[in-house]
Scaffold this motif. Structure first.
Motif, PDB file in Angstrom:
ATOM      1  N   ASN A   1      -4.118   6.445  -6.110  1.00 23.00           N
ATOM      2  CA  ASN A   1      -5.140   6.735  -5.117  1.00 23.00           C
ATOM      3  C   ASN A   1      -5.065   5.702  -3.986  1.00 23.00           C
ATOM      4  O   ASN A   1      -4.987   4.505  -4.242  1.00 23.00           O
ATOM      5  CB  ASN A   1      -6.524   6.679  -5.775  1.00 23.00           C
ATOM      6  CG  ASN A   1      -7.608   7.182  -4.870  1.00 23.00           C
ATOM      7  OD1 ASN A   1      -7.550   8.314  -4.391  1.00 23.00           O
ATOM      8  ND2 ASN A   1      -8.611   6.362  -4.630  1.00 23.00           N
ATOM      9  N   PRO A   2      -5.076   6.117  -2.721  1.00 21.10           N
ATOM     10  CA  PRO A   2      -4.912   5.163  -1.614  1.00 21.10           C
ATOM     11  C   PRO A   2      -5.960   4.052  -1.566  1.00 21.10           C
ATOM     12  O   PRO A   2      -5.666   2.944  -1.116  1.00 21.10           O
ATOM     13  CB  PRO A   2      -5.005   6.053  -0.369  1.00 21.10           C
ATOM     14  CG  PRO A   2      -4.530   7.382  -0.822  1.00 21.10           C
ATOM     15  CD  PRO A   2      -5.039   7.512  -2.234  1.00 21.10           C
TER      16      PRO A   2
ATOM     17  N   THR B   1       0.862   4.233  -2.822  1.00 20.13           N
ATOM     18  CA  THR B   1       0.555   5.644  -2.569  1.00 20.13           C
ATOM     19  C   THR B   1       1.762   6.539  -2.847  1.00 20.13           C
ATOM     20  O   THR B   1       1.617   7.642  -3.367  1.00 20.13           O
ATOM     21  CB  THR B   1       0.062   5.843  -1.132  1.00 20.13           C
ATOM     22  OG1 THR B   1       1.041   5.339  -0.203  1.00 20.13           O
ATOM     23  CG2 THR B   1      -1.252   5.104  -0.897  1.00 20.13           C
TER      24      THR B   1
ATOM     25  N   GLU C   1       0.831  -1.206   0.000  1.00 18.38           N
ATOM     26  CA  GLU C   1       0.000   0.000   0.000  1.00 18.38           C
ATOM     27  C   GLU C   1       0.867   1.259   0.000  1.00 18.38           C
ATOM     28  O   GLU C   1       0.587   2.220  -0.731  1.00 18.38           O
ATOM     29  CB  GLU C   1      -0.911  -0.008   1.218  1.00 18.38           C
ATOM     30  CG  GLU C   1      -1.733   1.253   1.406  1.00 18.38           C
ATOM     31  CD  GLU C   1      -2.388   1.290   2.768  1.00 18.38           C
ATOM     32  OE1 GLU C   1      -3.496   0.751   2.909  1.00 18.38           O
ATOM     33  OE2 GLU C   1      -1.765   1.837   3.709  1.00 18.38           O
TER      34      GLU C   1
ATOM     35  N   GLU D   1      -5.765   4.088   5.049  1.00 16.66           N
ATOM     36  CA  GLU D   1      -4.378   3.780   4.727  1.00 16.66           C
ATOM     37  C   GLU D   1      -3.446   4.333   5.802  1.00 16.66           C
ATOM     38  O   GLU D   1      -3.765   5.313   6.478  1.00 16.66           O
ATOM     39  CB  GLU D   1      -3.987   4.355   3.355  1.00 16.66           C
ATOM     40  CG  GLU D   1      -3.904   5.862   3.275  1.00 16.66           C
ATOM     41  CD  GLU D   1      -5.238   6.531   3.040  1.00 16.66           C
ATOM     42  OE1 GLU D   1      -5.260   7.766   2.922  1.00 16.66           O
ATOM     43  OE2 GLU D   1      -6.275   5.822   2.997  1.00 16.66           O
TER      44      GLU D   1
END
Length: 275
Positions: free
Chosen positions: A93-94, A88, A84, A109
């Protein structure tokens, strides 16, 4: 011409050709080369309390210069958190989607991506960040954007229909087949979550095709099927946070799955006797 494979699955390239293609791309270098944490970063709270994050902070970072990199490890070791953060930090986009997606349903996130420094060889032509648990939200955003009468329809890039009108697994495969393309960066968090075993095989074939077309793919996974992708680099995170390169036969999901299938009764006696 594609070789015959299991029913419903098309093998896109002979494995020998895949290996040759990967070796050529390694010589040229992947898009994303390296990830490291900012010096002195840390809040004393999650995610900086994860052993793998502490190891990254104390070390030289993480090499990502392979066309396909898998991150494996037990639940809680931080592989999804790390993937993740890479997504990012790369500008995605998270909650998932491409770099042009800028919606927020619920910000869950971690802040790790804000402190991750990425080193690039060159920038990809396209890309996508897939979070299995939030793809429903991405599908809703696709529908919303598609309602704009002044913009081209997005649905052809996702198989021609809204992901909400397909099963979870079908929408994942539509994404990989229709939206993912050559020379892209694809960051995937446990894409097998929505897929059957056959679906995982179909995704493996598509990932092999994308890699042969010059794409870079970074995946957190528990799937022994996906890990079988020839030429991929497998990084295993242990409970102490150490990240070690391993091969397919020794990767944790492969070893545990093989052991269980070889003798399920042994595992069931142990598991059920504990209850």
């Amino acid at each position: 011409m594609a070789e015959p494979g299991p029913p419903g699955i098309e093998r896109v390239l002979p494995f020998g050709a895949m290996r040759q293609s990967w070796e050529a791309r390694r010589a040229a270098g992947a898009f994303l080369r390296h990830a490291r944490l900012e010096p002195g970063v840390g809040t004393g709270r999650y995610p900086f309390t994860l052993p793998v994050v502490a190891r990254l902070a104390a070390g030289d970072g993480l090499d990502l210069d392979s066309s396909v990199t898998f991150l494996v490890g037990e639940n809680g070791t931080g592989k999804s958190t790390l993937v993740e953060a890479i997504g990012t930090a790369a500008g995605f986009n998270p909650e998932g989607g491409s770099q042009s997606f800028r919606f927020t349903t619920r910000a869950t996130e971690s802040s790790l991506g804000d402190h991750l420094i990425l080193r690039w060889n060159r920038r990809p032509r396209t890309g996508f960040f897939l979070r299995a648990e939030s793809y429903y939200n991405v599908a809703s955003e696709i529908e919303r954007l598609d309602e704009d009468p002044y913009s081209p329809s997005l649905l052809p890039a996702y198989g021609g229909v809204s992901p909400h009108e397909r099963s979870h697994g079908e929408s994942f495969l539509d994404l990989a087949i229709h939206r993912f393309g050559p020379r892209g960066l694809y960051v995937l968090d446990e894409p097998e979550a929505a897929l059957s075993v056959r679906g995982c095989m179909a995704l493996l074939a598509r990932l092999a095709e994308l890699a042969a077309q010059g794409s870079q793919i970074i995946i957190a996974t528990h799937s022994p099927v996906l890990l079988a992708l020839p030429g991929a680099r497998i990084l295993e995170i242990d409970e102490d946070g150490a990240i070690n390169t391993t091969d397919y036969d020794h990767a944790l999901p492969v070893r545990f799955t093989r052991d269980f299938l070889a003798s399920p009764d042994k595992y069931l006696r142990h598991l059920l006797d504990e209850r």
